[in-house]
Design an enzyme around this catalytic site. Structure first.
Site, PDB file in Angstrom:
ATOM      1  N   SER A   4     -24.233 -45.599  -0.059  1.00  0.00           N
ATOM      2  CA  SER A   4     -24.606 -44.196  -0.243  1.00  0.00           C
ATOM      3  C   SER A   4     -23.726 -43.544  -1.300  1.00  0.00           C
ATOM      4  O   SER A   4     -23.826 -43.907  -2.459  1.00  0.00           O
ATOM      5  CB  SER A   4     -24.619 -43.389   1.047  1.00  0.00           C
ATOM      6  OG  SER A   4     -25.327 -42.177   0.819  1.00  0.00           O
ATOM      7  N   HIS A   6     -15.697 -31.974  -5.255  1.00  0.00           N
ATOM      8  CA  HIS A   6     -15.717 -30.783  -6.100  1.00  0.00           C
ATOM      9  C   HIS A   6     -14.348 -30.130  -5.917  1.00  0.00           C
ATOM     10  O   HIS A   6     -13.947 -29.876  -4.775  1.00  0.00           O
ATOM     11  CB  HIS A   6     -16.831 -29.822  -5.685  1.00  0.00           C
ATOM     12  CG  HIS A   6     -18.163 -30.490  -5.597  1.00  0.00           C
ATOM     13  ND1 HIS A   6     -18.925 -30.771  -6.703  1.00  0.00           N
ATOM     14  CD2 HIS A   6     -18.843 -30.972  -4.537  1.00  0.00           C
ATOM     15  CE1 HIS A   6     -20.037 -31.376  -6.324  1.00  0.00           C
ATOM     16  NE2 HIS A   6     -20.003 -31.515  -5.009  1.00  0.00           N
ATOM     17  N   CYS A  64     -24.067 -45.687   4.830  1.00  0.00           N
ATOM     18  CA  CYS A  64     -25.137 -46.202   5.679  1.00  0.00           C
ATOM     19  C   CYS A  64     -24.676 -47.465   6.393  1.00  0.00           C
ATOM     20  O   CYS A  64     -23.824 -48.192   5.894  1.00  0.00           O
ATOM     21  CB  CYS A  64     -26.370 -46.510   4.839  1.00  0.00           C
ATOM     22  SG  CYS A  64     -27.076 -45.039   4.091  1.00  0.00           S
TER      23      CYS A  64
END
Length: 123
Positions: free
Chosen positions: A61, A66, A81
Site C-alpha cells: 500500500s 506531510h 495490506c
C-alpha cells in the site's frame, strides 16, 4: 482483514529534519523496511518557503508524510495490506527519527464487509 491503517500525528519535532527532503526520503525508506514492506517507488516535493510532502508506494500500500516545520508538526499515514507487515513499527521509527516530543497514533483495521457477495466469477 484487508490491512491496517495507522494515522500518526507528530508534535514537537526537529524542525530542520522536517524540512530536509533527503532526510524525509531516508526515513520513509527505513520505515518501509522495518514494517516488512517492499518499497516500489517514492516521490517527494519540497514547498517554499518550507514543508515537505512525501509518498512511499509499497507493494502492500503506502506511507505518506506531510510536514509543517514552522509548527514542528508532521501528519503521517501508514497503510499496509495483509497480515505480514507491521505498520506500528514504521510509526515508532518515524516518531524517533523526527524527534517528536509527543505523538498520537490511531490504528484501524481495514476490511471488506463480511456480508458482501464475492464478485469473483468462474466462466
Amino acid at each position: 482483514m484487508v490491512g491496517k491503517h495507522c494515522i500518526l500525528e507528530l508534535y514537537g519535532c526537529d524542525q530542520y529534519k522536517l524540512n530536509d527532503e533527503a532526510f524525509v526520503r531516508t526515513s520513509l525508506t527505513a520505515a518501509s523496511k522495518i514494517a516488512g514492506a517492499k518499497l516500489l517507488n517514492m516521490i517527494t516535493h519540497r514547498f517554499q518557503p518550507q514543508g515537505i510532502t512525501g509518498l512511499a508506494l509499497l507493494a502492500e500500500s503506502h506511507i505518506s508524510i506531510h510536514t509543517w516545520p514552522e509548527s514542528r508538526y508532521a501528519a503521517i499515514d501508514v497503510f499496509t495490506c495483509g497480515n505480514q507487515t507491521m505498520p506500528e513499527k514504521a510509526c515508532n521509527l518515524l516518531a524517533r527519527e523526527f524527534g517528536a516530543k509527543s505523538n498520537l497514533l490511531k490504528s484501524f483495521i481495514r476490511d471488506t464487509p463480511h456480508h458482501m457477495e464475492d464478485l469473483t466469477r468462474n466462466p
